[in-house]
Design a protein around this motif. Structure first.
Motif, short mmCIF file in Angstrom:
data_model
loop_
_atom_site.label_atom_id
_atom_site.label_comp_id
_atom_site.label_asym_id
_atom_site.label_seq_id
_atom_site.Cartn_x
_atom_site.Cartn_y
_atom_site.Cartn_z
N ARG A 1 0.85 -1.19 0.00
CA ARG A 1 0.00 0.00 0.00
C ARG A 1 0.89 1.24 0.00
NH1 ARG A 1 -4.87 -1.47 4.24
NH2 ARG A 1 -5.59 -3.33 3.13
N ASN A 29 7.46 -4.04 -1.01
CA ASN A 29 6.18 -3.93 -1.70
C ASN A 29 6.43 -3.30 -3.06
OD1 ASN A 29 4.71 -4.81 0.65
ND2 ASN A 29 5.08 -2.77 1.50
N ASP A 86 6.80 2.00 -6.72
CA ASP A 86 5.82 1.99 -7.81
C ASP A 86 6.54 2.33 -9.10
OD1 ASP A 86 3.91 1.52 -5.93
OD2 ASP A 86 2.52 3.02 -6.68
N ARG A 107 4.90 -2.45 -6.96
CA ARG A 107 3.75 -2.32 -7.86
C ARG A 107 4.26 -1.84 -9.21
NH1 ARG A 107 0.40 2.25 -8.95
NH2 ARG A 107 -1.64 1.68 -9.79
N VAL A 122 2.36 -6.43 -6.95
CA VAL A 122 1.15 -6.09 -7.69
C VAL A 122 1.55 -5.76 -9.13
CG1 VAL A 122 -0.79 -4.51 -7.93
CG2 VAL A 122 -0.03 -5.19 -5.65
N THR A 163 -0.70 -10.12 -6.71
CA THR A 163 -1.95 -9.61 -7.27
C THR A 163 -1.70 -9.20 -8.71
OG1 THR A 163 -2.71 -8.82 -5.10
CG2 THR A 163 -3.78 -7.89 -7.05
N ASN A 196 8.48 0.78 -0.30
CA ASN A 196 7.45 0.66 -1.34
C ASN A 196 7.97 1.28 -2.63
OD1 ASN A 196 5.26 -0.28 0.54
ND2 ASN A 196 5.62 1.75 1.41
N ASP A 221 -0.19 -4.55 -12.52
CA ASP A 221 -1.44 -3.94 -12.99
C ASP A 221 -1.33 -3.68 -14.49
OD1 ASP A 221 -3.80 -2.64 -13.31
OD2 ASP A 221 -3.58 -1.36 -11.56
#
Length: 818
Positions: free
Chosen positions: A2, A217, A194, A219, A249, A276, A192, A251
């Motif tokens: 997150r 984490n 991204d 993404r 993750v 995910t 994290n 996406d």
């Protein structure tokens, strides 16, 4: 994972709330929102006390130090979605408290750096930098936690100035990307990460591998690869030892099936625990993959899946299959044999799923928004550890088959089959549920009343909203453990009882067809602590008033009171809240109304009896009727003489037993001598052929006065009573003084009957002449009597004398007999 992409929102809300609580009257002095105002420059009228300044979604192209020097307390500044092309950090030199700065989604090409020591959040993502805009001064921002960057090229040296910073979140937007030096990302120290890649470019997979070696984490958005799988760079084996990512993750993934297999194998071998994948599109043809390689991949995958790995949860959302010549059963088998705790395949058009061949480790399965049917997991004995099963929006039709599906799931506690086509026709089909099941969601199906014949006996929470239930049949459902029941949006006409739900605590019957809910609900459902019954078409009546009274006594057990409880019927009360609806106790209490009506009836009977017995009311009614009818006949027969002409000075009313005194004393003394009085006597003046009552009324109306000779004999005469009544009626109707009372003999009060109350009133209020026994006083008596009846008649005495000679034999005889 997150990432803190919403720190700005949090900062704004927190600051607004804080200052609203401290200084609510000067809220606008601390928060200035100029978002979406088409501004081309920073406004000059901003309060010097501003803490939060929002200038996003405008057309600002340049910034200067003069625009911010007057804002020393500025803490949050949002300049995203503008047209800024250059950024000089020195313009914020005097904003020493600035901790949040968002310059994302601009056209910035160049940055002039300066240390901002209090900065915690800096977002430069979605700009047009060629190289990463990381200056040496960034290394002195020791409080920096969030860093957003964008670039077309990334080299190892780009992160050298911030290697020592303990960052929480880093976001990289890589549009028009052209160069990446391997292992550049590994220099970052962040939890994290991204990475948003360009949607129209082939993804550089070394970014994925390095990202997995950088952050816990990770993404990644937009994994697209249109080249042949043969050109796909296989991941190095040494990478597995470096991977730090535990939550991954991916996406918007658009890859060939062979590449997806390789990436999945890498992830399965890695320490990744939570994977995910959203918006996944896998392409083919699979036949392009050599058969020995495909078998090798599938064999390795099957062996790896059966042996287990680090992965605990796998989530696939919005999956689209563009591969052809593809046996999906192979894929279903791989999924069913996974040695993980949680599997979600959401919106994948999946028509079936195989039962695991051996005891499965699945504890949670979510196959929502697919095309699964009643054949799923029938006679499946290997899902013994499964606790949560979600099957929303599929194509299940038979509730008994769903129950049989769960019968071997010994650990199942939660089942969601909402949004399907479930029915139960109350046939002889028996239902067999898992005994461990405690929560069941059957909402948004086609279930009717018979559903209560097919429910798990140990259920604690039951969701049946949005079905076609009209009532809860008594005696069918014995759910003694049920604590929460949701029956909203059905067709219930009343509140269900709690005969089979002895443990019920929460009941929801909102949006049904309940007009008048039962007022004894809480008496029969003693354990219910919350009733949600709002948004029903309530009919405001006495029964509903009992329900409102129940709400006051229940101590707030009605959820949503009073806003959700509004009258629908009758029309004149539509929209009235139930708390404002009131009816009198008499209108709603049938017993009280009956007692009141009975008492009023008894009182009326008593009054009528009193009038009849003591005041002779029927007699007065009869006389009034006769007088009215006589007057009507008189007007109809002689309309030209509706108003009677006076013909007599006085009408004499007396008892026949006193006739000697009248004939020997009264008449001779009044009619003789000078100023004689013309008297009307029944023996002389009653007209033959007319009724006695008509003659009495005519004589009284043609006489100026009425003389009543009172004695004990008078009060015993019925006709004297008639004459007194009609004369008294004339007295009040004409407002005249026409009554003369002569007391011939004293009348003891007890002798006068109760119905002679008018006589009693007249004798009590009016002066009467008393007949003297001494002869010496009689001259004065006659003088007073003549004076009382003194009047000039408008008619000739001769006419009267002629009429006085007419006698009424029949009338006289009737009168005498009385």
């Amino acid at each position: 994972m997150r990432p803190l992409t919403n720190i700005y929102v949090f900062a704004c809300v927190f600051t607004c709330t804080l200052w609203n609580n401290i200084q609510p009257t000067v809220e606008n002095e601390f928060i200035a929102n100029y978002s979406s105002n088409l501004l081309t420059n920073v406004p000059k009228n901003i309060s010097v006390h501003t803490h939060v300044l929002d200038l996003s979604h405008n057309k600002i192209s340049g910034l200067s130090i003069s625009e911010f020097i007057s804002l020393p307390d500025l803490q949050v500044l949002n300049l995203s979605h503008n047209l800024i092309t250059e950024l000089d950090f020195s313009i914020f030199t005097f904003n020493e408290d600035l901790g949040y700065l968002d310059l994302s989604h601009n056209n910035i090409l160049k940055v002039y750096c300066q240390t901002l020591p209090y900065l915690r959040h800096l977002d430069l993502s979605f700009n047009k930098f060629t190289a990463l805009p990381i200056c040496q001064e960034f290394g002195n921002m020791f409080r920096l936690e969030y860093l957003g960057l964008s670039a077309a090229m990334i080299r190892r040296s780009d992160f050298m100035y911030i290697i020592h910073l303990q960052l929480h979140t880093v976001i990289l937007t890589l549009e028009d990307f052209s160069l990446y030096e391997s292992q550049s990302l590994t220099a970052l120290n962040t939890r994290n990460l991204d990475i948003v890649f360009a949607a129209n470019q082939n993804f550089i997979f070394s970014l994925l591998y390095d990202g997995m070696s950088t952050a816990e984490n990770l993404r990644i958005v937009n994994l697209r690869y249109t080249l042949s799988y043969k050109d796909f760079p296989a991941p190095p084996l040494t990478l597995l030892k470096k991977i730090k990512t535990t939550a991954l993750v991916l996406d918007t993934v658009d890859l060939q099936w062979a590449i997806i297999l390789q990436i999945f194998l890498l992830i399965w071998y890695s320490p990744v625990e939570h994977l995910t994948v959203r918006n996944l599109t896998f392409r083919g043809p699979v036949s392009e993959l050599p058969e020995h390689e495909l078998l090798l991949f599938l064999g390795s995958l099957e062996q790896l899946i059966s042996s287990g790995g680090s992965m605990k949860t796998l989530t696939l959302e919005h999956v689209r299959n563009r591969a052809y010549y593809f046996n999906q059963e192979i894929l279903y088998r791989q999924f069913s044999e996974m040695n993980i705790a949680s599997l979600t395949i959401y919106d994948a058009y999946m028509p079936h799923m195989l039962c695991p061949n051996r005891t499965s480790s699945f504890q949670s399965l979510n196959f929502s928004h697919n095309a699964l049917t009643d054949e799923l997991f029938q006679n499946c004995h290997t899902l013994t550890d499964l606790k949560l099963l979600i099957l929303q929006r599929n194509k299940f039709e038979s509730l008994p088959k769903v129950s049989f599906m769960t019968s071997h799931m010994k650990s199942l506690k939660y089942l969601d089959v909402s949004g399907n086509l479930l029915r139960h026709d109350a046939a002889d089909v028996q239902c067999r549920w898992a005994e461990s099941l405690t929560e069941l969601d059957l909402s948004s199906n086609q279930l009717m009343d018979a559903v209560f014949e097919c429910l798990p006996v140990n259920i604690k929470k039951l969701h049946l909203q949005s079905n076609q239930i009209t009532r809860v049949p008594k005696g069918l459902a014995e759910l003694k453990s049920l604590e929460e029941l949701n029956l909203a949006q059905n067709s219930l006409a009343d509140l269900p009882g709690c005969g089979g739900f002895t443990s019920l605590e929460v009941l929801n019957v909102e949006m049904n067809l309940i007009l008048t809910p039962s007022a004894d609900f809480f008496q029969s459902c003693t354990r219910v602590r919350e009733l949600q019954a709002g948004h029903n078409p309530f009919r405001c009546s006495c029964e509903l008033q009992d329900f409102v009274r129940l709400e006051r006594r229940s101590g707030g057990k009605l959820a949503g009171w009073p806003a959700a409880y509004v009258c629908e019927y009758p029309e004149d009360l539509k929209g009235t809240q139930l708390k404002d609806f009131h009816l009198s106790e008499l209108a709603c209490n049938a017993t009280l109304l009956l007692v009141t009506a009975l008492l009023l009836t008894l009182a009326l009977v008593a009054v009528v009896a009193f009038l009849c017995i003591f005041l002779d009311a029927p007699w007065y009614v009869r006389m009034t009727w006769q007088w009215t009818q006589t007057k009507r006949r008189a007007r109809q027969s002689r309309p030209e003489e509706q108003e009677s002409v006076l013909q007599f000075h006085a009408f004499i009313s007396y008892s026949e037993r006193d006739s000697l005194w009248v004939k020997n004393e009264l008449i001779p003394n009044l009619e003789k001598g000078e100023g004689c009085v013309q008297l009307c006597q029944h023996e002389r003046n009653f007209i033959p052929g007319k009724s006695i009552v008509e003659n009495i009324i005519n004589c009284i109306e043609k006489s100026y006065k009425s003389i009543f000779v009172l004695s004990p004999n008078f009060v015993q005469s019925e006709w004297c009573h008639y004459e007194l009544y009609f004369a008294h009626h004339k007295l009040f109707s004409e407002s005249s003084n026409s009554l003369i009372l002569i007391l011939l003999e004293p009348i003891p009060p007890y002798v006068i009957p109760a119905r002679y109350h008018k006589l009693k009133a007249l004798m009590a209020k009016r002066t009467y002449l008393e007949w003297p026994k001494e002869r010496s006083k009689r001259a004065l008596f006659w003088a007073n009597l003549r004076a009382a009846i003194s009047i000039n008649l408008p008619i000739s005495f001769e006419a009267n004398e002629e009429q006085s000679e007419v006698t009424s034999t029949s009338s006289i005889s009737q009168h005498v007999n009385n």
